[in-house]
Design an enzyme around this catalytic site. Structure first.
Site, PDB file in Angstrom:
ATOM      1  N   LYS A 169       9.602 -14.341 -13.617  1.00 38.75           N
ATOM      2  CA  LYS A 169      10.607 -14.499 -14.692  1.00 38.75           C
ATOM      3  C   LYS A 169      10.014 -14.834 -16.056  1.00 38.75           C
ATOM      4  O   LYS A 169      10.510 -14.355 -17.064  1.00 38.75           O
ATOM      5  CB  LYS A 169      11.657 -15.531 -14.297  1.00 38.75           C
ATOM      6  CG  LYS A 169      11.143 -16.945 -14.216  1.00 38.75           C
ATOM      7  CD  LYS A 169      12.206 -17.919 -13.720  1.00 38.75           C
ATOM      8  CE  LYS A 169      11.630 -19.312 -13.622  1.00 38.75           C
ATOM      9  NZ  LYS A 169      12.369 -20.160 -12.684  1.00 38.75           N
TER      10      LYS A 169
ATOM     11  N   ARG B  47      19.988 -29.725  -9.528  1.00 38.84           N
ATOM     12  CA  ARG B  47      20.243 -28.461 -10.187  1.00 38.84           C
ATOM     13  C   ARG B  47      21.059 -27.660  -9.172  1.00 38.84           C
ATOM     14  O   ARG B  47      22.071 -28.170  -8.699  1.00 38.84           O
ATOM     15  CB  ARG B  47      18.938 -27.774 -10.643  1.00 38.84           C
ATOM     16  CG  ARG B  47      19.206 -26.808 -11.808  1.00 38.84           C
ATOM     17  CD  ARG B  47      17.963 -26.072 -12.292  1.00 38.84           C
ATOM     18  NE  ARG B  47      17.441 -25.132 -11.302  1.00 38.84           N
ATOM     19  CZ  ARG B  47      16.417 -24.322 -11.517  1.00 38.84           C
ATOM     20  NH1 ARG B  47      15.786 -24.340 -12.685  1.00 38.84           N
ATOM     21  NH2 ARG B  47      16.000 -23.489 -10.572  1.00 38.84           N
TER      22      ARG B  47
HETATM   23  C1  LIG Z   1      11.559 -20.726 -11.830  1.00 38.48           C
HETATM   24  C2  LIG Z   1      11.850 -20.930 -10.409  1.00 38.48           C
HETATM   25  C3  LIG Z   1      10.799 -20.966  -9.485  1.00 38.48           C
HETATM   26  C4  LIG Z   1       9.343 -20.908  -9.896  1.00 38.48           C
HETATM   27  O1  LIG Z   1       9.002 -22.111 -10.524  1.00 38.48           O
HETATM   28  P1  LIG Z   1       7.511 -22.413 -11.019  1.00 38.48           P
HETATM   29  O2  LIG Z   1       7.549 -23.836 -11.430  1.00 38.48           O
HETATM   30  O3  LIG Z   1       7.260 -21.475 -12.140  1.00 38.48           O
HETATM   31  O4  LIG Z   1       6.619 -22.183  -9.870  1.00 38.48           O
HETATM   32  C5  LIG Z   1      11.126 -21.087  -8.147  1.00 38.48           C
HETATM   33  N1  LIG Z   1      12.399 -21.189  -7.736  1.00 38.48           N
HETATM   34  C6  LIG Z   1      13.436 -21.157  -8.593  1.00 38.48           C
HETATM   35  C7  LIG Z   1      14.817 -21.260  -8.062  1.00 38.48           C
HETATM   36  C8  LIG Z   1      13.195 -21.037  -9.950  1.00 38.48           C
HETATM   37  O5  LIG Z   1      14.224 -21.015 -10.806  1.00 38.48           O
END
Ligand SMILES: *Cc1c(COP(=O)(O)O)cnc(C)c1O
Length: 357
Positions: free
Chosen positions: A36, A131
């Site tokens: 992302k 969250r």
């Molecule tokens: C962004 C995200 C991740 C990845 O997180 P990092 O800290 O970049 O490894 C994993 N799971 C969800 C639900 C996320 O939103």
């Protein structure tokens, strides 16, 4: 090439992916590589897939469509609950999705029925970071709902910590996730394939000494790209921390006093400056601003200090005069990188450094 750019060394990203995949495998876990921050750049997705990520994760259906359009046919997971207005696109992209809401699940099931498909869902459980996620007491009801919809397949259960309140993955909360999975399996007489424990913040727990229980997957973005764990931002041994660089160009460099003069109010961002007089300095301006990055999240090279930023100007102090056109290379943190990737003014240069490939 424009002076304002993010450079991504795909071979270093691939090395980081392969290293994390191999260390996670020793602990019984697969890795979903999260794209992302890079807006689903297909070259990046390809590098991560080849390096052994079991699937790719992205939070936006637009990024997923971009990867699919570029021919990335790897297994993918939408790592944010689908917008009801986008369920058709989510199903059509042939990805699994994270979910927490009955109504969204119902909508996904209808979209899948209309398209003659089965859509895989992973249900998220709340473990305390507050969250996304179902409260554990609500989980069984929603599982019953999914099992009653023939065009949905329950492919996994997951959790996410650290992103909102910084709550750390521990033996306790990961143990709770394992017990939840065990009790769901017993209650419904089903098997849950994927138990996705969390993001890069899970690595200390994952590579620590304690048993990993039922958790067999992690979703990693930041650690793959930046080579750091996000709770303390420490470098992870064996990973490159310089796979991603933010480059900006000098547009002015003048010998100036450190004290402003004239009557002062708030600056353009509603802040009032607190300045100490350090005499005259070389004040250099780079053509990058808050629109292009998070100026508070940049590690500058030796000898350069970030002093201030407005929308389009980054004010730094340099030991000497710098010439307009000279480039400065920063190590961006997650927040800086996220904003840079999203700014249309920042060029994205993904390249391979390694002759092995
Ligand atoms: C962004 C995200 C991740 C990845 O997180 P990092 O800290 O970049 O490894 C994993 N799971 C969800 C639900 C996320 O939103």
């Amino acid at each position: 090439m424009t002076g304002l750019r993010v450079e991504v060394d795909l071979d270093k990203v691939a090395d980081n992916t392969a290293e994390l995949v191999s260390r996670a495998r020793e602990r019984g876990m697969s890795i979903t590589a999260v794209t992302k921050v890079m807006l689903g750049a297909p070259e990046l997705a390809q590098a991560m897939s080849v390096a052994g990520a079991v699937s790719l994760g992205d939070s936006r259906v637009e990024n997923i469509e971009r990867m699919r359009a570029a021919g990335i046919d790897h297994s993918m997971l939408l790592i944010r609950s689908p917008m009801p207005s986008q369920v058709d696109r989510v199903v059509r992209a042939g990805v699994a999705s994270l979910n927490t809401e009955r109504d969204v699940l119902t909508a996904l099931a209808s979209a899948a029925r209309a398209q003659g498909r089965v859509h895989d869902v992973m249900l998220m459980v709340e473990l305390g970071d507050l969250r996304e996620g179902l409260m554990p007491a609500q989980l069984n009801q929603v599982i019953a709902h999914v099992l009653g919809l023939p065009t949905l397949r329950l492919s996994g259960i997951g959790a996410n910590l650290a992103c909102r309140n910084g709550v750390e993955p521990t033996v306790e909360n990961m143990g709770e996730l394992s017990s939840i999975v065990d009790s769901v399996e017993a209650a419904f007489n089903i098997e849950i394939d994927v138990v996705s424990g969390g993001n890069s913040a899970n690595l200390d727990w994952a590579f620590g000494p304690s048993p990993t229980g039922r958790i067999n997957n992690l979703r990693l973005g930041e650690s793959i790209l930046l080579g750091r764990e996000p709770l303390q931002r420490r470098p992870i041994p064996g990973l490159h921390t310089d796979a991603v660089t933010l480059v900006a160009e000098v547009i002015e460099s003048q010998r100036k006093p450190t004290m402003p003069w004239g009557r002062s109010g708030q600056n353009s961002f509603g802040e009032t400056a607190e300045v100490e007089d350090r005499g005259r300095v070389w004040q250099t301006i780079l053509a990058i601003g808050r629109q292009d990055t998070d100026p508070t999240d940049l590690v500058p090279p030796e000898g350069i200090e970030v002093r201030a930023a407005s929308s389009d100007h980054l004010v730094v102090e340099t030991g000497d005069r710098m010439c307009p056109g000279q480039e400065v290379r920063f190590e961006p943190g997650y927040s800086a990188l996220l904003r840079s990737m999203t700014s249309p003014f920042v060029a994205k240069h993904l390249y391979r450094s390694d002759t092995r490939s």
